[in-house]
Design a protein around this motif. Structure first.
Motif, PDB file in Angstrom:
ATOM      1  N   TYR A  46       0.893  -0.996  -0.061  1.00 37.18           N
ATOM      2  CA  TYR A  46       0.301   0.583   0.369  1.00 37.18           C
ATOM      3  C   TYR A  46       0.724   0.921   0.149  1.00 37.18           C
ATOM      4  O   TYR A  46       1.451   1.164   0.256  1.00 37.18           O
ATOM      5  N   ALA A  47       0.404   2.242  -0.468  1.00 36.62           N
ATOM      6  CA  ALA A  47       1.752   3.833  -0.284  1.00 36.62           C
ATOM      7  C   ALA A  47       0.233   4.875  -0.710  1.00 36.62           C
ATOM      8  O   ALA A  47      -1.186   4.959  -1.369  1.00 36.62           O
ATOM      9  N   ARG A  48       0.839   5.814  -0.710  1.00 34.87           N
ATOM     10  CA  ARG A  48       0.452   6.746  -0.618  1.00 34.87           C
ATOM     11  C   ARG A  48       0.744   7.765  -1.818  1.00 34.87           C
ATOM     12  O   ARG A  48      -0.061   8.425  -2.512  1.00 34.87           O
ATOM     13  N   HIS A  49       1.556   6.975  -2.885  1.00 38.91           N
ATOM     14  CA  HIS A  49       2.208   7.604  -3.867  1.00 38.91           C
ATOM     15  C   HIS A  49       1.698   6.028  -4.881  1.00 38.91           C
ATOM     16  O   HIS A  49       1.529   5.765  -4.594  1.00 38.91           O
ATOM     17  N   LEU A  69       6.387   1.892  -7.161  1.00 42.05           N
ATOM     18  CA  LEU A  69       6.263   3.621  -6.922  1.00 42.05           C
ATOM     19  C   LEU A  69       6.770   4.247  -7.366  1.00 42.05           C
ATOM     20  O   LEU A  69       7.651   4.621  -8.167  1.00 42.05           O
ATOM     21  N   ARG A  70       6.170   5.585  -8.097  1.00 39.49           N
ATOM     22  CA  ARG A  70       5.740   6.607  -8.162  1.00 39.49           C
ATOM     23  C   ARG A  70       6.140   8.056  -7.651  1.00 39.49           C
ATOM     24  O   ARG A  70       4.633   8.596  -6.799  1.00 39.49           O
ATOM     25  N   HIS A  71       7.119   8.482  -7.327  1.00 40.14           N
ATOM     26  CA  HIS A  71       7.939   9.545  -6.006  1.00 40.14           C
ATOM     27  C   HIS A  71       7.085  10.701  -7.164  1.00 40.14           C
ATOM     28  O   HIS A  71       7.308  11.209  -7.961  1.00 40.14           O
ATOM     29  N   PRO A  72       6.695  11.911  -6.304  1.00 44.28           N
ATOM     30  CA  PRO A  72       6.624  13.085  -6.404  1.00 44.28           C
ATOM     31  C   PRO A  72       7.262  13.716  -7.195  1.00 44.28           C
ATOM     32  O   PRO A  72       7.480  14.285  -8.221  1.00 44.28           O
ATOM     33  N   GLY A  74       9.975  12.109  -8.725  1.00 42.16           N
ATOM     34  CA  GLY A  74       9.764  11.798 -10.239  1.00 42.16           C
ATOM     35  C   GLY A  74      10.724  10.234 -10.328  1.00 42.16           C
ATOM     36  O   GLY A  74      10.898   9.707 -11.088  1.00 42.16           O
ATOM     37  N   ALA A  75      11.457   9.842  -9.552  1.00 38.50           N
ATOM     38  CA  ALA A  75      11.919   8.769  -8.933  1.00 38.50           C
ATOM     39  C   ALA A  75      11.101   7.573  -9.058  1.00 38.50           C
ATOM     40  O   ALA A  75       9.828   7.778  -8.171  1.00 38.50           O
ATOM     41  N   ARG A  76      11.147   6.742  -9.333  1.00 41.29           N
ATOM     42  CA  ARG A  76      10.718   5.379  -9.758  1.00 41.29           C
ATOM     43  C   ARG A  76      11.318   3.965  -8.160  1.00 41.29           C
ATOM     44  O   ARG A  76      13.017   4.263  -8.509  1.00 41.29           O
ATOM     45  N   VAL A  77      10.474   3.798  -7.280  1.00 41.27           N
ATOM     46  CA  VAL A  77      11.287   3.092  -6.325  1.00 41.27           C
ATOM     47  C   VAL A  77      10.655   1.616  -6.382  1.00 41.27           C
ATOM     48  O   VAL A  77       8.785   1.344  -6.442  1.00 41.27           O
ATOM     49  N   GLU A  78      10.919   0.540  -6.855  1.00 40.69           N
ATOM     50  CA  GLU A  78      10.770  -1.275  -6.329  1.00 40.69           C
ATOM     51  C   GLU A  78      10.440  -0.682  -5.051  1.00 40.69           C
ATOM     52  O   GLU A  78      11.590  -0.951  -4.732  1.00 40.69           O
ATOM     53  N   ILE A  79       8.943  -1.925  -4.678  1.00 35.20           N
ATOM     54  CA  ILE A  79       8.637  -1.632  -3.809  1.00 35.20           C
ATOM     55  C   ILE A  79       8.800  -3.603  -3.425  1.00 35.20           C
ATOM     56  O   ILE A  79       7.721  -4.688  -3.918  1.00 35.20           O
ATOM     57  N   VAL A  80       9.300  -4.354  -2.704  1.00 34.27           N
ATOM     58  CA  VAL A  80       8.636  -5.904  -2.325  1.00 34.27           C
ATOM     59  C   VAL A  80       8.615  -6.468  -0.612  1.00 34.27           C
ATOM     60  O   VAL A  80       8.350  -5.730  -0.354  1.00 34.27           O
ATOM     61  N   SER A  81       7.277  -6.832  -0.712  1.00 33.47           N
ATOM     62  CA  SER A  81       6.632  -7.291   0.267  1.00 33.47           C
ATOM     63  C   SER A  81       7.209  -8.540   0.435  1.00 33.47           C
ATOM     64  O   SER A  81       6.960  -9.765  -0.378  1.00 33.47           O
ATOM     65  N   VAL A  82       8.814  -9.090   1.005  1.00 33.16           N
ATOM     66  CA  VAL A  82       8.539  -9.882   1.328  1.00 33.16           C
ATOM     67  C   VAL A  82       8.156 -11.576   2.076  1.00 33.16           C
ATOM     68  O   VAL A  82       8.333 -11.108   3.652  1.00 33.16           O
ATOM     69  N   HIS A  83       8.240 -12.463   2.184  1.00 29.50           N
ATOM     70  CA  HIS A  83       7.938 -13.244   2.724  1.00 29.50           C
ATOM     71  C   HIS A  83       8.304 -14.625   2.185  1.00 29.50           C
ATOM     72  O   HIS A  83       6.399 -15.282   1.571  1.00 29.50           O
ATOM     73  N   PRO A 104      14.668  -9.755  -6.052  1.00 31.40           N
ATOM     74  CA  PRO A 104      16.259  -8.971  -6.899  1.00 31.40           C
ATOM     75  C   PRO A 104      17.284  -8.964  -6.303  1.00 31.40           C
ATOM     76  O   PRO A 104      16.843  -8.141  -5.420  1.00 31.40           O
ATOM     77  N   ARG A 105      18.454  -9.121  -7.077  1.00 30.33           N
ATOM     78  CA  ARG A 105      19.217  -8.558  -6.455  1.00 30.33           C
ATOM     79  C   ARG A 105      19.756  -6.652  -6.836  1.00 30.33           C
ATOM     80  O   ARG A 105      19.394  -6.885  -7.799  1.00 30.33           O
ATOM     81  N   GLY A 106      20.811  -6.306  -6.005  1.00 27.45           N
ATOM     82  CA  GLY A 106      20.589  -4.783  -6.202  1.00 27.45           C
ATOM     83  C   GLY A 106      21.682  -5.075  -7.305  1.00 27.45           C
ATOM     84  O   GLY A 106      22.910  -5.150  -7.879  1.00 27.45           O
ATOM     85  N   ASP A 107      20.614  -3.912  -8.216  1.00 25.82           N
ATOM     86  CA  ASP A 107      21.818  -3.839  -9.121  1.00 25.82           C
ATOM     87  C   ASP A 107      21.429  -2.358  -9.837  1.00 25.82           C
ATOM     88  O   ASP A 107      21.474  -1.816 -10.619  1.00 25.82           O
ATOM     89  N   GLY A 108      21.575  -1.048  -8.707  1.00 20.59           N
ATOM     90  CA  GLY A 108      21.547   0.374  -9.001  1.00 20.59           C
ATOM     91  C   GLY A 108      20.210   0.714  -9.233  1.00 20.59           C
ATOM     92  O   GLY A 108      20.352   2.002  -8.961  1.00 20.59           O
ATOM     93  N   ARG A 109      19.212  -0.437  -9.267  1.00 23.06           N
ATOM     94  CA  ARG A 109      17.790   0.244  -8.927  1.00 23.06           C
ATOM     95  C   ARG A 109      17.424   0.994  -7.425  1.00 23.06           C
ATOM     96  O   ARG A 109      18.602   0.469  -6.595  1.00 23.06           O
ATOM     97  N   LEU A 110      16.450   1.393  -7.514  1.00 19.92           N
ATOM     98  CA  LEU A 110      16.313   2.694  -5.840  1.00 19.92           C
ATOM     99  C   LEU A 110      14.967   0.988  -5.219  1.00 19.92           C
ATOM    100  O   LEU A 110      13.867   1.211  -6.222  1.00 19.92           O
ATOM    101  N   ARG A 111      15.470   0.080  -4.428  1.00 18.90           N
ATOM    102  CA  ARG A 111      14.440  -0.753  -4.573  1.00 18.90           C
ATOM    103  C   ARG A 111      14.317  -0.765  -2.897  1.00 18.90           C
ATOM    104  O   ARG A 111      15.514  -0.805  -2.060  1.00 18.90           O
ATOM    105  N   VAL A 112      13.296  -1.454  -2.850  1.00 17.96           N
ATOM    106  CA  VAL A 112      13.652  -1.792  -1.344  1.00 17.96           C
ATOM    107  C   VAL A 112      12.662  -2.840  -0.874  1.00 17.96           C
ATOM    108  O   VAL A 112      11.777  -3.259  -1.665  1.00 17.96           O
TER     109      VAL A 112
END
Length: 194
Positions: A46-49, A69-72, A74-83, A104-112
């Motif tokens: 769930y997100a505000r953006h 997520l498309r941040h106001p 301009g950034a795009r951030v990938e979010i993974v709900s891990v379980h 996903p492995r860290g590949d320089g993308r903005l990811r959480v």
């Protein structure tokens, strides 16, 4: 009170989705990517953006929802709900490993990656994930041993719920919050985008 921009949920059932909607969650976090499932296998973001659904990561009946997520700003951030499934039952270790290895492995993308990893920082698959381009928010704030599960009996609790941030993000805050009707304690992290 906390006003998170993103909320990841695990063990997300159709009943939980209905109850959260009735409680007004979509008024606070109007965008969602959900994968409800009976039992412990569902998850949600769930997100505000605005969110765009990503590919569901599946292993052993456990679905790990992903969203961009498309941040106001301009950034795009990938979010993974891990379980990933828990490794404690006989024969579940391959499911647990697959659930972690498919992240996903860290590949320089903005990811959480955020949620119940069913792993501590001592588990090799989690250490390999960290080495592949993430930092653990609790560890970055000097709180890497804050118990998130257990501790209600004679044994101490363990840290199996994590927020992993891509290397390009800074960690500004991390907290383990009071229990709210679950055997896991919620975690909160504040991350800064580059």
């Amino acid at each position: 009170s906390l006003r998170p921009d993103v909320l990841t949920l695990q063990e997300f059932t159709p009943l939980a989705e209905r109850r959260l909607a009735a409680a007004g969650l979509r008024e606070l976090l109007p965008y969602a990517v959900t994968w409800p499932a009976p039992g412990a296998g569902g998850s949600a973001v769930y997100a505000r953006h605005p969110l765009t659904a990503g590919e569901l990561i599946e292993a052993g009946g456990f679905g790990q929802a992903t969203a961009v997520l498309r941040h106001p700003g301009g950034a795009r951030v990938e979010i993974v709900s891990v379980h990933p499934c828990a490794p404690k039952r006989t024969g579940r270790r391959p499911c647990w490993l697959a659930g972690l290895q498919r992240l996903p492995r860290g590949d320089g993308r903005l990811r959480v990656l955020a949620g119940d990893f069913n792993a501590t920082l001592d588990h090799l698959p989690l250490r390999e994930l960290l080495a592949a381009g993430y930092r653990d928010a609790a560890d970055a704030m000097g709180r890497g041993l804050s118990a998130t599960w257990g501790g209600w009996g004679p044994l101490p609790g363990v840290t199996i719920d994590h927020v992993l941030a891509g290397e390009r993000m800074a960690v500004r805050d991390f907290r383990v919050l009071a229990p709210v009707g679950s055997d896991h304690r919620p975690v909160y992290a504040e991350l800064l985008l580059p």
